[in-house]
Write a protein that holds these residues in place. Structure first.
Motif, PDB file in Angstrom:
ATOM      1  N   HIS A   1       0.864  -1.185   0.000  1.00 26.50           N
ATOM      2  CA  HIS A   1       0.000   0.000   0.000  1.00 26.50           C
ATOM      3  C   HIS A   1       0.899   1.233   0.000  1.00 26.50           C
ATOM      4  O   HIS A   1       1.475   1.592   1.038  1.00 26.50           O
ATOM      5  N   THR A   2       1.033   1.890  -1.139  1.00 27.61           N
ATOM      6  CA  THR A   2       1.915   3.044  -1.205  1.00 27.61           C
ATOM      7  C   THR A   2       1.393   4.223  -0.379  1.00 27.61           C
ATOM      8  O   THR A   2       2.166   5.097   0.012  1.00 27.61           O
ATOM      9  N   ALA A   3       0.093   4.254  -0.086  1.00 26.94           N
ATOM     10  CA  ALA A   3      -0.485   5.392   0.637  1.00 26.94           C
ATOM     11  C   ALA A   3      -0.105   5.425   2.113  1.00 26.94           C
ATOM     12  O   ALA A   3      -0.205   6.472   2.754  1.00 26.94           O
ATOM     13  N   PHE A   4       0.342   4.304   2.656  1.00 15.15           N
ATOM     14  CA  PHE A   4       0.634   4.217   4.086  1.00 15.15           C
ATOM     15  C   PHE A   4       2.103   3.880   4.287  1.00 15.15           C
ATOM     16  O   PHE A   4       2.702   3.132   3.518  1.00 15.15           O
ATOM     17  N   ASP A   5       2.677   4.439   5.364  1.00 21.45           N
ATOM     18  CA  ASP A   5       4.131   4.375   5.501  1.00 21.45           C
ATOM     19  C   ASP A   5       4.639   3.496   6.635  1.00 21.45           C
ATOM     20  O   ASP A   5       5.825   3.466   6.917  1.00 21.45           O
ATOM     21  N   GLY A   6       3.759   2.772   7.321  1.00 22.52           N
ATOM     22  CA  GLY A   6       4.197   1.836   8.339  1.00 22.52           C
ATOM     23  C   GLY A   6       4.296   2.395   9.741  1.00 22.52           C
ATOM     24  O   GLY A   6       4.531   1.641  10.692  1.00 22.52           O
ATOM     25  N   ARG A   7       4.137   3.710   9.890  1.00 19.49           N
ATOM     26  CA  ARG A   7       4.169   4.277  11.244  1.00 19.49           C
ATOM     27  C   ARG A   7       3.013   3.723  12.076  1.00 19.49           C
ATOM     28  O   ARG A   7       1.950   3.399  11.541  1.00 19.49           O
TER      29      ARG A   7
ATOM     30  N   LYS B   1       5.466  -8.227  12.125  1.00 18.36           N
ATOM     31  CA  LYS B   1       5.873  -6.925  12.646  1.00 18.36           C
ATOM     32  C   LYS B   1       4.909  -6.409  13.717  1.00 18.36           C
ATOM     33  O   LYS B   1       5.328  -5.728  14.663  1.00 18.36           O
ATOM     34  N   ILE B   2       3.637  -6.730  13.582  1.00 19.80           N
ATOM     35  CA  ILE B   2       2.670  -6.312  14.600  1.00 19.80           C
ATOM     36  C   ILE B   2       2.926  -7.046  15.908  1.00 19.80           C
ATOM     37  O   ILE B   2       2.933  -6.450  16.987  1.00 19.80           O
ATOM     38  N   VAL B   3       3.166  -8.337  15.819  1.00 24.39           N
ATOM     39  CA  VAL B   3       3.452  -9.112  17.032  1.00 24.39           C
ATOM     40  C   VAL B   3       4.780  -8.678  17.641  1.00 24.39           C
ATOM     41  O   VAL B   3       4.902  -8.508  18.867  1.00 24.39           O
ATOM     42  N   GLU B   4       5.784  -8.447  16.807  1.00 24.76           N
ATOM     43  CA  GLU B   4       7.111  -8.062  17.278  1.00 24.76           C
ATOM     44  C   GLU B   4       7.088  -6.719  18.002  1.00 24.76           C
ATOM     45  O   GLU B   4       7.845  -6.500  18.955  1.00 24.76           O
ATOM     46  N   ASN B   5       6.218  -5.806  17.574  1.00 24.49           N
ATOM     47  CA  ASN B   5       6.160  -4.460  18.154  1.00 24.49           C
ATOM     48  C   ASN B   5       4.876  -4.244  18.948  1.00 24.49           C
ATOM     49  O   ASN B   5       4.373  -3.128  19.041  1.00 24.49           O
ATOM     50  N   GLY B   6       4.379  -5.309  19.549  1.00 28.24           N
ATOM     51  CA  GLY B   6       3.081  -5.282  20.195  1.00 28.24           C
ATOM     52  C   GLY B   6       2.928  -4.280  21.320  1.00 28.24           C
ATOM     53  O   GLY B   6       1.824  -3.782  21.569  1.00 28.24           O
ATOM     54  N   ASP B   7       4.017  -3.945  21.999  1.00 24.31           N
ATOM     55  CA  ASP B   7       3.922  -3.047  23.148  1.00 24.31           C
ATOM     56  C   ASP B   7       3.446  -1.652  22.767  1.00 24.31           C
ATOM     57  O   ASP B   7       2.914  -0.927  23.614  1.00 24.31           O
TER      58      ASP B   7
ATOM     59  N   ALA C   1       3.444  -4.103   2.671  1.00 22.29           N
ATOM     60  CA  ALA C   1       4.230  -2.950   3.107  1.00 22.29           C
ATOM     61  C   ALA C   1       3.338  -1.721   3.248  1.00 22.29           C
ATOM     62  O   ALA C   1       2.473  -1.460   2.417  1.00 22.29           O
ATOM     63  N   GLY C   2       3.580  -0.981   4.326  1.00 24.45           N
ATOM     64  CA  GLY C   2       2.746   0.163   4.669  1.00 24.45           C
ATOM     65  C   GLY C   2       1.949  -0.061   5.932  1.00 24.45           C
ATOM     66  O   GLY C   2       1.479   0.898   6.556  1.00 24.45           O
ATOM     67  N   THR C   3       1.793  -1.341   6.337  1.00 31.09           N
ATOM     68  CA  THR C   3       1.107  -1.650   7.586  1.00 31.09           C
ATOM     69  C   THR C   3       2.067  -1.407   8.756  1.00 31.09           C
ATOM     70  O   THR C   3       3.241  -1.112   8.562  1.00 31.09           O
ATOM     71  N   TYR C   4       1.562  -1.553   9.976  1.00 28.39           N
ATOM     72  CA  TYR C   4       2.322  -1.172  11.164  1.00 28.39           C
ATOM     73  C   TYR C   4       3.738  -1.740  11.182  1.00 28.39           C
ATOM     74  O   TYR C   4       3.938  -2.959  11.118  1.00 28.39           O
ATOM     75  N   TYR C   5       4.734  -0.862  11.280  1.00 28.85           N
ATOM     76  CA  TYR C   5       6.155  -1.192  11.368  1.00 28.85           C
ATOM     77  C   TYR C   5       6.679  -1.957  10.152  1.00 28.85           C
ATOM     78  O   TYR C   5       7.800  -2.459  10.168  1.00 28.85           O
ATOM     79  N   ASN C   6       5.886  -2.027   9.111  1.00 27.44           N
ATOM     80  CA  ASN C   6       6.259  -2.738   7.891  1.00 27.44           C
ATOM     81  C   ASN C   6       6.587  -1.677   6.841  1.00 27.44           C
ATOM     82  O   ASN C   6       5.798  -1.379   5.951  1.00 27.44           O
ATOM     83  N   TYR C   7       7.789  -1.098   6.967  1.00 28.65           N
ATOM     84  CA  TYR C   7       8.139   0.106   6.215  1.00 28.65           C
ATOM     85  C   TYR C   7       8.506  -0.209   4.768  1.00 28.65           C
ATOM     86  O   TYR C   7       9.120  -1.234   4.476  1.00 28.65           O
TER      87      TYR C   7
END
Length: 404
Positions: free
Chosen positions: A65-71, A275-281, A318-324
């Protein structure tokens, strides 16, 4: 002037072989010859010396997803950003994808048809980015994945999804999406991980709704994809005529048999849940809980898919949470870890197989005469260290060098 690329090691993606001391001859934007380096006359040619590199076709990411940057707050941008904001962000993200080696991508849903505009700008040469296949606005259902959960008194366009209910609504939404320039139809067949209040294992669209939308796509020669985690939604999508299942993390054995029988592609996107599980906190607890459930059996199911001959194409979300963007090549290592993929198998999934899914295999996906000159290179062979895929050092797209 012709270009000659001297390759220390060459993976053409026409098969699983790695050849040594080869040369690729390029004229304009196309490959005209692949031959042993010693047999190629370089007189009058521009020589690009990659004799110390591992050379392969440009990579293809069939789900991003080019519209989202993973933040962590990237989805909340829909509340405050305009289409202009998304356009500038999409340009930046697409360039990162290209620099990571992805010369072709499939955008799996954007905001306000921004992906259509970006594709057109890249094709005109106005901006730098990979070759794009785009979905426009993905199709979703009321309360399902891609719908918003704002106060019901808030009106207007509140989500990137094109929300429709019933076969007539789904048919209209598919026609509308293609009218405004989408290359394919994207359906949200089940609930998701990052959406609020839905269940990834539960179906959203019915079979009849998906069939109505896919009849439009299939009758016009377009491919299609279904965001689908749960088994019921996966089976409904396959029966309705979908081209590819995205994620598929809660499939059962019948799903696997059906994909193999129908020739349905699977795009696993392991990194998205990982990446979501890895950065769950630092993420919403609901998303982490759902991602954990989705990931738990994904590796075993991928091994079953491989054993049954299901066609698996590389895709990362790519573009989802922490998936830059630009870092999603870590998916290659995850394919080894979770699905026991061989190196050649994973490379083919991001080249030959991906191009076949996108029906672009007459132009891209391998290094052979007649194909577009999309070529990447790495300092170390992935057969020695798969993590080298995370550091692309040379990128050529359409015969033009963008990196290296």
């Amino acid at each position: 002037m012709k270009k000659v690329i001297k390759c220390g090691k060459l993976f053409t993606a026409t098969d699983e072989r790695v050849q040594e001391n080869m040369a690729v001859v390029i004229e304009d934007n196309k490959i005209v010859e692949v031959a042993p380096a010693a047999a190629v006359d370089c007189a009058g040619c521009e020589v690009i010396d990659l004799s110390d590199k591992f050379v392969m076709p440009g990579l293809i990411d069939t789900h991003l997803h080019t519209a989202f940057d993973g933040r962590p707050g990237c989805m909340e941008t829909q509340i405050t950003w305009t289409a202009g904001d998304f356009a500038f962000a999409s340009m930046k993200n697409a360039e990162k994808d290209l620099m990571a080696g992805f010369t072709t991508v499939r955008d799996e849903g954007s905001y306000g048809f921004v992906d259509v505009a970006l594709r057109n700008a890249i094709n005109r040469g106005d901006v730098v980015g990979p070759r794009m296949m785009v979905s426009g606005r993905p199709l979703g259902t009321t309360g399902g994945h891609s719908d918003s959960h704002y106060n019901p008194d808030i009106h207007g366009e509140t989500t990137m999804g094109l929300i429709s209910d019933g076969p007539d609504g789904a048919r209209h939404a598919a026609r509308y999406t293609l009218k405004y320039g989408a290359d394919q139809i994207k359906l949200m067949a089940t609930g998701g991980v990052m959406s609020i209040g839905d269940e990834p294992g539960a179906p959203d669209f019915t079979f009849e709704e998906m069939k109505a939308a896919l009849d439009v796509a299939n009758s016009r020669g377009h491919i299609s994809s279904a965001h689908a985690h749960g088994a019921v939604g996966i089976k409904n999508a396959i029966r309705a005529g979908i081209t590819s299942i995205e994620h598929g993390m809660m499939m059962d054995d019948e799903c696997i048999d059906m994909m193999a029988e129908h020739g349905t592609y699977l795009v696993p996107t392991i990194v998205a849940a990982y990446k979501i599980v890895e950065n769950g906190d630092s993420l919403p607890a609901e998303a982490v809980e759902k991602a954990t459930r989705c990931l738990v059996n994904h590796g075993k199911n991928l091994e079953k898919c491989r054993a049954k001959g299901v066609k698996i194409a590389f895709g990362t979300d790519a573009g989802t949470y922490y998936n830059y963007h630009g870092t999603q090549t870590c998916e290659f290592a995850l394919m080894q870890k979770y699905g026991n993929f061989g190196v050649a198998e994973s490379l083919l999934s991001a080249t030959k197989v991906a191009s076949e899914l996108m029906r672009m295999n007459d132009r891209v996906g391998s290094i052979e005469a007649g194909k577009l000159a999309d070529i990447t290179a790495f300092d170390v062979s992935p057969f020695d260290d798969i993590h080298t895929m995370e550091n692309c050092t040379f990128v050529m797209k359409d015969g033009v060098v963008y990196k290296g």
